[in-house]
Structure formats: structure tokens, C-alpha cells
Scaffold this motif. Structure first.
Motif, mmCIF file in Angstrom:
data_model
loop_
_atom_site.group_PDB
_atom_site.id
_atom_site.type_symbol
_atom_site.label_atom_id
_atom_site.label_comp_id
_atom_site.label_asym_id
_atom_site.label_seq_id
_atom_site.Cartn_x
_atom_site.Cartn_y
_atom_site.Cartn_z
ATOM 1 N N MET A 73 0.845 -1.178 0.000
ATOM 2 C CA MET A 73 0.000 0.000 0.000
ATOM 3 C C MET A 73 0.884 1.232 0.000
ATOM 4 S SD MET A 73 -3.098 -1.249 0.240
ATOM 5 C CE MET A 73 -4.158 -0.019 0.953
ATOM 6 N N TYR A 109 -4.886 5.537 -0.542
ATOM 7 C CA TYR A 109 -4.153 4.284 -0.464
ATOM 8 C C TYR A 109 -4.412 3.471 -1.730
ATOM 9 C CZ TYR A 109 -3.616 5.391 4.465
ATOM 10 O OH TYR A 109 -3.299 6.000 5.647
ATOM 11 N N PHE A 142 -2.927 0.020 -4.183
ATOM 12 C CA PHE A 142 -2.073 -1.167 -4.219
ATOM 13 C C PHE A 142 -1.066 -1.050 -5.347
ATOM 14 C CE2 PHE A 142 -0.862 -5.343 -5.737
ATOM 15 C CZ PHE A 142 -0.483 -5.964 -4.558
ATOM 16 N N GLY A 185 -0.630 -2.733 6.473
ATOM 17 C CA GLY A 185 -1.806 -3.089 7.256
ATOM 18 C C GLY A 185 -3.060 -2.972 6.427
ATOM 19 N N GLU A 186 -4.172 -2.656 7.082
ATOM 20 C CA GLU A 186 -5.448 -2.468 6.402
ATOM 21 C C GLU A 186 -6.134 -1.245 6.985
ATOM 22 O OE1 GLU A 186 -8.636 -5.109 7.529
ATOM 23 O OE2 GLU A 186 -7.257 -6.242 8.799
ATOM 24 N N SER A 187 -7.329 -0.976 6.508
ATOM 25 C CA SER A 187 -8.002 0.265 6.885
ATOM 26 C C SER A 187 -8.209 0.393 8.394
ATOM 27 C CB SER A 187 -9.349 0.369 6.169
ATOM 28 O OG SER A 187 -10.177 -0.739 6.500
ATOM 29 N N ARG A 188 -8.375 -0.726 9.097
ATOM 30 C CA ARG A 188 -8.628 -0.673 10.538
ATOM 31 C C ARG A 188 -7.368 -0.392 11.342
ATOM 32 N NH1 ARG A 188 -11.413 -6.344 11.433
ATOM 33 N NH2 ARG A 188 -9.676 -6.862 10.034
ATOM 34 N N VAL A 227 -3.318 0.796 10.330
ATOM 35 C CA VAL A 227 -2.271 1.052 9.346
ATOM 36 C C VAL A 227 -1.089 1.711 10.033
ATOM 37 C CG1 VAL A 227 -1.685 2.299 7.236
ATOM 38 C CG2 VAL A 227 -3.956 1.328 7.500
#
Length: 204
Positions: free
Chosen positions: A2, A16, A18, A39-42, A44
Motif C-alpha cells: 500500500m 491508499y 495497491f 496493514g489495512e483500513s482498521r 495502518v
């Protein structure tokens, strides 16, 4: 992978996207200096790409540096801080940590200026100054008081942050043609807080 994209080096809105590692080889400076979000949206965490290289097997390897204030600002040894000053110092440092690498450079500099004002004024009181002579005093004036005590690195660091804070004001930008704080300036302000804590003997 990301990647965080910001126009002109300033992140007003985070986007963000890819991207595989190989396209980094075709980017300016092979992507070095860009911010990478893991990480991810929850949850990062931001990282800076400091080196991109191609391995013998053709894979692309990135060397990353964590963009975290915890890597810059040491923990505070509250045993060295007078009990009556601990809440103010703790709250000021917490605000800085919460803003670092999440808010705009101008906002981070503002938090650092406020924290340095707390640190210098409380340290001066512990060093024998009367509260009335340091509480509510501007950071630039506090720096002058500290400089008289020959803590030159502390004084100069505080003065730099005070100047960066002024650059965040639109009227100063207009009157003096000064650029506003940018990415990198906020990290310098964070480094100033770490230096002050170490110089005061307040770093754990």
C-alpha cells in the motif's frame, strides 16, 4: 503493498493504492522517500522507503524506516519530573504522539511548540525560577531564559520550533513570503522534543 500518495509532498487527503514492488523501479528515485502504509483500513502503520534494490533472484526488496514518534521521542522518566508538573508534561507529550505522522505538518509543529513550552517552563520552575516569571511565557522568551543557563542545544531547538510555528500562520506567510511547514519540518520538531527531554535528564 500500500502506498500513500501526497501531492507536492503534502498530504492533505490520504489515498491508499495497491502497487507491486517491481513498478517502484520505474518511479522517481525508485520510490525512495515515498511513504508506505502497511496493514489495512482498521490498523495502518506508516513507513518510509529508504532503499530499493533488486535481489539475485529478481525480487525487489525495500528497506523501510518506521514513521512513528515512539522511535523519535523517548519515554519520559516521570521520577525526574516534580509531581505537580507530571500531568501537564504527560498530556503535552501525549498530544504530540497522537498527532505525529497523522496530522498535517503545521498541526504537528503546533503541538510540538505547545509541548516545548510546557517542558521548558516546568523545568525552569524546578530549577528555581518563580512560576510567575515562566508560566504563560512565549516559547521564544523561555528559550532565552534557558540559553542564559548555558543549555544552548535546548534553546536553539526551541527557537527553531517557534519559528516553524510562526511559518504556519497565513499572515506570516503573506508578509514574509515564508513557506508553511512541510513534511520533514514536523519530524524536526519531534526531534527537538526528544533532544530537550534528554538534555533535561527527563528521558527514561
Amino acid at each position: 503493498m500500500m502506498s500513500q500518495v501526497g501531492a507536492g509532498g503534502r498530504v492533505a487527503k490520504t489515498l491508499y493504492t495497491f502497487s507491486a514492488c517491481h513498478p517502484l523501479l520505474n518511479m522517481a528515485n525508485k520510490g525512495e522517500g515515498m511513504t508506505l502504509a502497511l496493514g489495512e483500513s482498521r490498523a495502518v502503520s506508516p513507513w518510509r522507503i529508504i532503499q530499493t534494490e533488486v535481489l539475485a533472484n529478481g525480487a525487489v526488496m525495500d528497506t523501510l524506516k518506521s514513521l512513528s514518534a515512539f522511535a523519535i521521542i523517548p519515554a519520559v522518566d516521570y521520577g525526574q519530573v516534580a509531581p505537580e508538573h507530571r500531568p501537564a508534561v504527560g498530556e503535552a507529550i501525549e498530544r504530540v504522539l497522537n498527532s505525529a505522522f497523522r496530522e498535517t505538518p503545521t498541526s504537528v509543529v503546533d503541538h510540538c511548540r505547545a509541548a516545548l513550552t510546557i517542558l521548558l517552563s516546568r523545568w525552569l520552575v524546578q530549577s528555581g525560577h518563580e512560576r510567575d516569571t515562566v508560566f504563560g511565557v512565549d516559547l521564544g522568551d523561555l528559550a532565552k531564559k534557558v540559553e542564559k543557563l548555558e543549555l544552548y542545544c535546548v534553546a536553539k531547538s526551541a527557537q527553531i520550533v517557534a519559528l516553524l510555528h510562526n511559518r504556519g500562520k497565513p499572515n506570516v506567510q503573506h508578509a514574509k513570503g515564508a513557506r508553511p511547514p512541510e513534511t520533514g519540518d514536523d519530524e524536526l520538531a519531534l526531534q527537538a522534543i526528544g533532544l530537550v527531554l534528554r538534555e533535561f535528564g527527563w528521558a527514561a
